[in-house]
Design a protein around this motif. Structure first.
Motif, PDB file in Angstrom:
ATOM      1  N   ILE A 310      -8.743   0.657   1.237  1.00 52.82           N
ATOM      2  CA  ILE A 310      -8.298   1.671   0.249  1.00 52.82           C
ATOM      3  C   ILE A 310      -7.231   1.114  -0.783  1.00 52.82           C
ATOM      4  O   ILE A 310      -7.240   1.318  -2.038  1.00 52.82           O
ATOM      5  N   THR A 311      -6.137   0.645   0.044  1.00 54.42           N
ATOM      6  CA  THR A 311      -5.118   0.221  -0.983  1.00 54.42           C
ATOM      7  C   THR A 311      -5.308  -0.835  -1.809  1.00 54.42           C
ATOM      8  O   THR A 311      -5.092  -1.125  -3.003  1.00 54.42           O
ATOM      9  N   SER A 312      -6.337  -1.831  -1.352  1.00 54.58           N
ATOM     10  CA  SER A 312      -6.666  -2.999  -2.190  1.00 54.58           C
ATOM     11  C   SER A 312      -7.622  -2.294  -3.722  1.00 54.58           C
ATOM     12  O   SER A 312      -7.225  -2.928  -4.545  1.00 54.58           O
ATOM     13  N   VAL A 313      -8.456  -1.686  -3.190  1.00 48.29           N
ATOM     14  CA  VAL A 313      -9.427  -0.974  -4.045  1.00 48.29           C
ATOM     15  C   VAL A 313      -8.453  -0.248  -5.212  1.00 48.29           C
ATOM     16  O   VAL A 313      -8.544  -0.223  -6.538  1.00 48.29           O
ATOM     17  N   ALA A 314      -7.448   0.629  -4.567  1.00 41.17           N
ATOM     18  CA  ALA A 314      -6.722   1.185  -5.532  1.00 41.17           C
ATOM     19  C   ALA A 314      -5.835   0.423  -6.642  1.00 41.17           C
ATOM     20  O   ALA A 314      -5.728   0.596  -7.783  1.00 41.17           O
ATOM     21  N   LYS A 315      -5.176  -0.695  -6.114  1.00 40.08           N
ATOM     22  CA  LYS A 315      -4.592  -1.638  -6.744  1.00 40.08           C
ATOM     23  C   LYS A 315      -5.447  -2.677  -7.739  1.00 40.08           C
ATOM     24  O   LYS A 315      -5.130  -2.850  -8.929  1.00 40.08           O
ATOM     25  N   LYS A 316      -6.599  -2.710  -7.401  1.00 39.62           N
ATOM     26  CA  LYS A 316      -7.515  -3.244  -8.413  1.00 39.62           C
ATOM     27  C   LYS A 316      -7.916  -2.472  -9.632  1.00 39.62           C
ATOM     28  O   LYS A 316      -7.918  -2.812 -10.628  1.00 39.62           O
ATOM     29  N   ILE A 317      -8.031  -1.030  -9.298  1.00 37.36           N
ATOM     30  CA  ILE A 317      -8.371  -0.142 -10.513  1.00 37.36           C
ATOM     31  C   ILE A 317      -7.229  -0.120 -11.371  1.00 37.36           C
ATOM     32  O   ILE A 317      -7.570  -0.010 -12.276  1.00 37.36           O
ATOM     33  N   ASN A 318      -6.026   0.118 -10.616  1.00 38.08           N
ATOM     34  CA  ASN A 318      -4.891   0.544 -11.408  1.00 38.08           C
ATOM     35  C   ASN A 318      -3.723  -0.333 -10.550  1.00 38.08           C
ATOM     36  O   ASN A 318      -3.185   0.371  -9.593  1.00 38.08           O
ATOM     37  N   SER A 319      -3.174  -1.314 -11.368  1.00 43.15           N
ATOM     38  CA  SER A 319      -2.161  -1.880 -10.538  1.00 43.15           C
ATOM     39  C   SER A 319      -0.923  -1.207 -10.302  1.00 43.15           C
ATOM     40  O   SER A 319       0.119  -1.448  -9.432  1.00 43.15           O
ATOM     41  N   ALA A 320      -0.707  -0.090 -11.167  1.00 41.74           N
ATOM     42  CA  ALA A 320       0.747   0.656 -11.027  1.00 41.74           C
ATOM     43  C   ALA A 320       0.294   1.823 -10.180  1.00 41.74           C
ATOM     44  O   ALA A 320       1.099   2.668  -9.912  1.00 41.74           O
ATOM     45  N   ALA A 321      -0.772   1.936  -9.560  1.00 44.78           N
ATOM     46  CA  ALA A 321      -1.285   3.018  -8.773  1.00 44.78           C
ATOM     47  C   ALA A 321      -0.170   3.231  -7.388  1.00 44.78           C
ATOM     48  O   ALA A 321       0.093   2.114  -6.732  1.00 44.78           O
ATOM     49  N   ILE A 322       0.061   4.198  -7.237  1.00 46.11           N
ATOM     50  CA  ILE A 322       1.120   4.513  -5.781  1.00 46.11           C
ATOM     51  C   ILE A 322       0.011   4.924  -4.838  1.00 46.11           C
ATOM     52  O   ILE A 322      -0.565   5.971  -5.117  1.00 46.11           O
ATOM     53  N   VAL A 323       0.120   4.403  -3.410  1.00 45.29           N
ATOM     54  CA  VAL A 323      -0.763   4.919  -2.493  1.00 45.29           C
ATOM     55  C   VAL A 323       0.224   5.122  -1.312  1.00 45.29           C
ATOM     56  O   VAL A 323       0.839   4.007  -0.915  1.00 45.29           O
ATOM     57  N   ILE A 324       0.226   6.181  -0.967  1.00 47.26           N
ATOM     58  CA  ILE A 324       1.231   6.786   0.094  1.00 47.26           C
ATOM     59  C   ILE A 324       0.468   7.147   1.348  1.00 47.26           C
ATOM     60  O   ILE A 324      -0.559   7.811   1.484  1.00 47.26           O
ATOM     61  N   ALA A 325       1.026   6.597   2.657  1.00 42.24           N
ATOM     62  CA  ALA A 325       0.416   7.037   3.904  1.00 42.24           C
ATOM     63  C   ALA A 325       1.392   8.035   4.446  1.00 42.24           C
ATOM     64  O   ALA A 325       2.734   7.866   4.591  1.00 42.24           O
ATOM     65  N   GLN A 348       5.677   5.005   2.481  1.00 44.15           N
ATOM     66  CA  GLN A 348       4.843   6.078   3.538  1.00 44.15           C
ATOM     67  C   GLN A 348       5.835   7.098   3.424  1.00 44.15           C
ATOM     68  O   GLN A 348       6.830   7.387   3.260  1.00 44.15           O
ATOM     69  N   TRP A 349       5.017   8.261   3.499  1.00 49.28           N
ATOM     70  CA  TRP A 349       5.816   9.719   3.846  1.00 49.28           C
ATOM     71  C   TRP A 349       6.113   9.938   5.186  1.00 49.28           C
ATOM     72  O   TRP A 349       5.049  10.362   5.995  1.00 49.28           O
ATOM     73  N   GLU A 350       7.328   9.881   5.519  1.00 47.98           N
ATOM     74  CA  GLU A 350       7.710   9.820   6.863  1.00 47.98           C
ATOM     75  C   GLU A 350       8.564  11.036   7.291  1.00 47.98           C
ATOM     76  O   GLU A 350       9.189  11.459   6.459  1.00 47.98           O
ATOM     77  N   VAL A 351       9.035  11.483   8.593  1.00 50.45           N
ATOM     78  CA  VAL A 351       9.636  12.451   8.840  1.00 50.45           C
ATOM     79  C   VAL A 351      11.118  12.187   9.522  1.00 50.45           C
ATOM     80  O   VAL A 351      11.664  12.964   9.750  1.00 50.45           O
ATOM     81  N   CYS A 352      11.363  10.735   9.629  1.00 50.51           N
ATOM     82  CA  CYS A 352      12.668  10.441   9.792  1.00 50.51           C
ATOM     83  C   CYS A 352      13.849  11.095   9.192  1.00 50.51           C
ATOM     84  O   CYS A 352      14.541  11.849   9.544  1.00 50.51           O
ATOM     85  N   LEU A 353      13.892  10.599   7.909  1.00 49.76           N
ATOM     86  CA  LEU A 353      15.287  11.248   7.244  1.00 49.76           C
ATOM     87  C   LEU A 353      15.026  12.750   6.923  1.00 49.76           C
ATOM     88  O   LEU A 353      15.992  13.418   7.290  1.00 49.76           O
ATOM     89  N   PRO A 354      13.892  13.134   6.511  1.00 51.47           N
ATOM     90  CA  PRO A 354      13.624  14.522   6.129  1.00 51.47           C
ATOM     91  C   PRO A 354      14.109  15.458   7.385  1.00 51.47           C
ATOM     92  O   PRO A 354      14.962  16.443   7.225  1.00 51.47           O
ATOM     93  N   TYR A 355      13.532  15.482   8.658  1.00 50.37           N
ATOM     94  CA  TYR A 355      13.879  16.308   9.715  1.00 50.37           C
ATOM     95  C   TYR A 355      15.301  15.979  10.141  1.00 50.37           C
ATOM     96  O   TYR A 355      16.037  17.005  10.611  1.00 50.37           O
ATOM     97  N   THR A 356      15.850  14.899  10.250  1.00 49.47           N
ATOM     98  CA  THR A 356      16.969  14.827  10.644  1.00 49.47           C
ATOM     99  C   THR A 356      18.048  15.446   9.500  1.00 49.47           C
ATOM    100  O   THR A 356      18.951  16.251  10.014  1.00 49.47           O
TER     101      THR A 356
END
Length: 591
Positions: A310-325, A348-356
Motif C-alpha cells: 500500500i505504501t509503495s503504491v501510494a508513493k508511486k501514484i503521488n510521491s508527495a502523498a502521506i500514508v499514516i499508520a 504513525q499516529w501513535e498514543v505515546c505523546l498524546p495520552y501522556t
C-alpha cells in the motif's frame, strides 16, 4: 486462483449506454446480474476460468440499481451487492451504477512537505450540520473550507466516509470500502469537496479500514457460498487468524484477489479521487492477530506485506502523498523504508505523546503532573526523523470511549472555565511546537466540549463565544508555519529540553532547524496555578528574545492577566522572566 492483477473488476459504465460487470466468485456454480437495466431479470455472467465472471449489459445507465445472483455449489441462490460498488442505496439496499467521470479541471495540487503540515481531523456527519435532523454532508463541510483556511489548516484528515451499516456512525464499521456514504452526498460531491479544498491550499487525507470488514458483513460474508470452519468465505481468513475485536472479519491478506481488492481501493482514493493521503486504521490488528507488538507467534506476515504494498503504491501514484499508520505499538519499523524491512509509512499516529500530555493536564493537583514523562515523549523520535509521527491532544478516540474532550476532562462541570481554557491552550501550544506533525480535532479551537459522538453536531456559536481562544489557535498555527519568518525552528528536526523543574512545575524546550536568529525557538511552560516571578533559565544565546506568543494575553480572554514582558534580555546564557499561571511563552530572536 488468479495470481496476476485483474483489470476492470466491478461495474464499469461505457459511454455507449452499456456496462461491463466483473466479479470474483471462485466457488460459484453460476453468477448472474439483475437490475433496472434488464427489468430485474437474470443476465448470466461467463466464467473467465480464474474465479472471475463477467458480462456486458445493454441499456445500463448511471443511477440504476443492481445486484449479483450467486448460484452456489449446493444449488442455492444468494443475492449479493457488488463488493466493489461505488454506491449503495443503503447498506441493506442495492448497488448503484455510477458515472465515475469528473471534471478535475486544472487540479494539480501538491500537499506541503510533512514538516509544514498542520492537520485537522473532522467527521463529515457532525462537523457542519445546518439541519439538526440530518447528518452533515460533503457540501456542508465544503462551506467551512474558507474557515479552515483562515485558521491556517493545510491538511484535513477525514474519518471514514464509506458506506456504513447505519445512517450515523464513526465510519469504522465499514461494509463497502469503495462506496462513498450516500447520506454524505456520494462520490461526485466528495470529489467536488476535494477539488474545492485543493483550490484553497488544503490537502485531504482519508481514513481507510483494512483490518476488518463490518462487523455487519451480510454481503461479503460467504460471498459465493464457500467457507471453511463456518468462517467468512473467500474474502476472510477462515481460521484463528480471522478473529478481531470486531468479530471474525479480518480479510485474508494472503489471497492475491483479496490483496488486489484492498490495493485497488487505495489506488481509487489516491488516483481517482485525488486525495493526498491515507490513514490506515488500527494497523496493529492488520499486522498481528492479537493486536500486539513484538509478538511473533501471532504476527501476520501477509498483513505486513500488504502494508508495504500500500505504501509503495501510494508513493508511486503521488510521491508527495502521506500514508499514516494508526498504531499503538510505537514501532519504528512502521516508518522504516521497505528496503530495511519496514512498512514504509510516512508517519504513525501513535498514543505515546498524546495520552501522556492529556494525563499531565487532566491532573487536579499540580503536584501530580509528571513533567519528566512528558519530556521523554517530547524528544521521542522514530528513525531519526521528527516528523514520522502525528501528535495531538484530542482525537475521535481520546475524546470518546469513556473519555471526553480535554477541556471537559480538565473541568467536568464547566469545560469553558478559566482552568479549562488555560490548560487547553497549553495542550495546543505543545502540539504546535513539539516535533511531529500537529493535528487538531474538530471544534478544539473554540472549546467544543463533551464526548465525541456521531449524532451531535459542533456548536459553532462557540466560535464567537470563545473568539479569543480561536485567535490563539490562529497565532500558534502561524508560528508553526513560520508565517512571520521568525519561528523557522518549529518545522525543524531538532529539540532539546532546556529546563525541567518538577517542584515548580516549569518546563522549557528549544526547537531549531539550522539555528540562529529567526530560527531558534524557545517554549516556556508553567504547569502551576500561580505566576512564576523573576524566574531564571538558560538560553542558547545572549541578546533580546522576543515573546511571539503569550497564552496569558487578554486578547485571548478578558479574564487573562497579560502577565510578563514583551521580551527577555539574556546576558551570557541566562535570562529572567515572569510567566502567568498555566501559561505558555514562545520566544525567538529577530534576524
Amino acid at each position: 486462483m488468479a495470481k496476476t492483477h485483474k483489470k476492470a473488476v466491478g461495474a464499469l459504465l461505457h459511454h455507449k449506454g452499456a456496462a461491463t460487470f466483473r466479479v470474483w466468485a471462485p466457488f460459484a456454480q453460476g453468477v448472474a446480474v439483475t437490475g433496472v437495466f434488464n427489468n430485474w431479470a437474470k443476465l448470466p455472467l461467463a466464467s473467465e476460468g480464474d474465479g472471475y465472471w463477467s458480462v456486458e449489459a445493454d441499456k445500463a445507465e448511471p443511477g440504476q440499481e443492481y445486484k449479483y445472483v450467486i448460484t452456489t455449489q449446493q444449488g442455492g441462490e444468494l443475492y449479493k451487492n457488488d463488493p466493489r460498488s461505488l454506491q449503495v442505496t443503503t447498506a441493506a439496499g442495492n448497488s448503484v451504477l455510477v458515472d465515475d467521470t469528473f471534471d478535475w479541471d486544472t487540479d494539480t495540487f501538491t500537499p506541503p512537505p510533512v514538516a509544514q503540515q498542520v492537520m485537522y481531523e473532522l467527521h463529515i456527519g457532525t462537523f457542519n450540520r445546518p439541519d439538526p435532523s440530518a447528518v452533515g454532508t460533503f457540501a456542508d463541510a465544503k462551506e467551512k473550507l474558507d474557515y479552515l483556511a483562515s485558521l491556517g489548516i493545510n491538511m484535513i484528515e477525514l474519518m471514514p466516509i464509506t458506506s456504513m451499516s447505519m445512517d450515523r456512525g464513526w465510519g469504522y464499521a465499514t461494509q463497502f470500502i469503495y462506496a462513498l456514504e450516500s447520506l454524505y452526498g456520494g462520490r461526485q460531491e466528495f470529489m467536488e469537496f476535494v477539488k474545492t479544498a485543493h483550490s484553497k491550499g488544503i490537502g485531504v487525507i482519508v481514513d481507510v479500514v483494512y483490518n476488518h470488514i463490518g462487523p455487519d458483513t451480510k454481503d461479503m460474508w460467504q460471498f459465493d457460498g464457500w467457507n471453511e470452519n463456518n468462517g467468512g468465505g473467500i474474502y476472510f481468513y477462515n481460521d484463528w487468524r480471522a478473529e478481531t475485536p470486531w468479530g471474525a472479519t479480518r480479510p485474508d491478506y494472503g489471497r492475491p484477489e483479496v490483496r488486489q481488492y484492498l490495493l485497488d481501493n487505495a489506488t481509487m482514493w489516491l488516483h481517482d479521487c485525488h486525495v493526498d493521503g491515507l490513514r490506515l486504521d488500527s494497523t496493529i490488528f492488520l499486522r498481528n492477530v492479537k493486536g500486539r507488538n513484538d509478538d511473533p507467534e501471532h504476527d501476520l506476515e501477509a498483513g505486513w506485506g500488504l502494508m508495504q504494498q500500500i505504501t509503495s503504491v501510494a508513493k508511486k501514484i503521488n510521491s508527495a502523498a502521506i500514508v499514516i499508520a494508526e498504531d499503538v505499538g510505537c514501532n519504528p519499523y512502521l516508518t522504516k523504508p521497505k528496503t530495511e524491512g519496514g512498512a514504509g509509512f510516512s508517519a504513525q499516529w501513535e498514543v505515546c505523546l498524546p495520552y501522556t500530555l492529556r494525563n499531565v493536564l487532566k491532573a487536579v493537583d499540580d503536584r501530580d503532573r509528571n513533567l519528566t514523562g512528558l519530556c521523554n515523549e517530547l524528544i521521542r523520535c522514530y528513525n531519526g526523523d521528527a516528523f514520522q509521527r502525528v501528535i495531538y491532544s484530542d482525537s475521535h478516540d481520546s475524546a470518546a470511549n469513556g473519555a471526553a474532550r480535554l477541556n471537559q476532562e480538565i473541568s467536568p462541570t464547566d469545560p469553558g472555565n478559566i482552568f479549562a481554557r488555560r490548560r487547553s491552550l497549553i495542550a495546543t501550544a505543545i502540539v504546535l511546537t513539539a516535533p511531529g506533525i500537529p493535528m487538531l480535532f474538530q471544534g478544539q479551537e473554540f472549546m467544543e466540549d463533551g464526548s465525541f459522538n456521531d449524532w451531535q453536531g459542533l456548536d459553532w456559536d462557540k466560535a464567537t463565544r470563545f473568539a479569543g481562544i480561536l485567535e490563539a489557535h490562529k497565532h500558534l498555527i502561524a508560528l508553526r508555519k513560520n508565517q512571520y519568518n521568525n519561528s523557522r525552528g518549529l518545522s525543524g528536526q531538532s529539540v532539546a529540553i532546556l529546563h525541567l523543574n518538577e517542584e515548580a512545575k516549569m518546563l522549557a524546550y528549544h526547537r531549531w532547524d539550522q539555528g540562529g536568529t529567526g530560527d531558534d525557538v524557545i517554549v516556556i511552560i508553567n504547569f502551576a496555578n500561580h505566576a512564576q516571578k523573576d524566574y531564571w533559565i538558560n538560553f542558547p544565546r545572549p541578546g533580546a528574545w522576543h515573546v511571539r506568543f503569550n497564552s496569558d494575553w487578554k486578547g485571548y480572554s478578558r479574564d487573562f492577566k497579560n502577565t510578563g514582558a514583551d521580551s527577555i534580555q539574556v546576558d551570557g546564557d541566562r535570562g529572567m522572566f515572569t510567566i502567568g499561571p498555566y501559561a505558555v511563552l514562545i520566544l525567538s530572536q529577530d534576524k
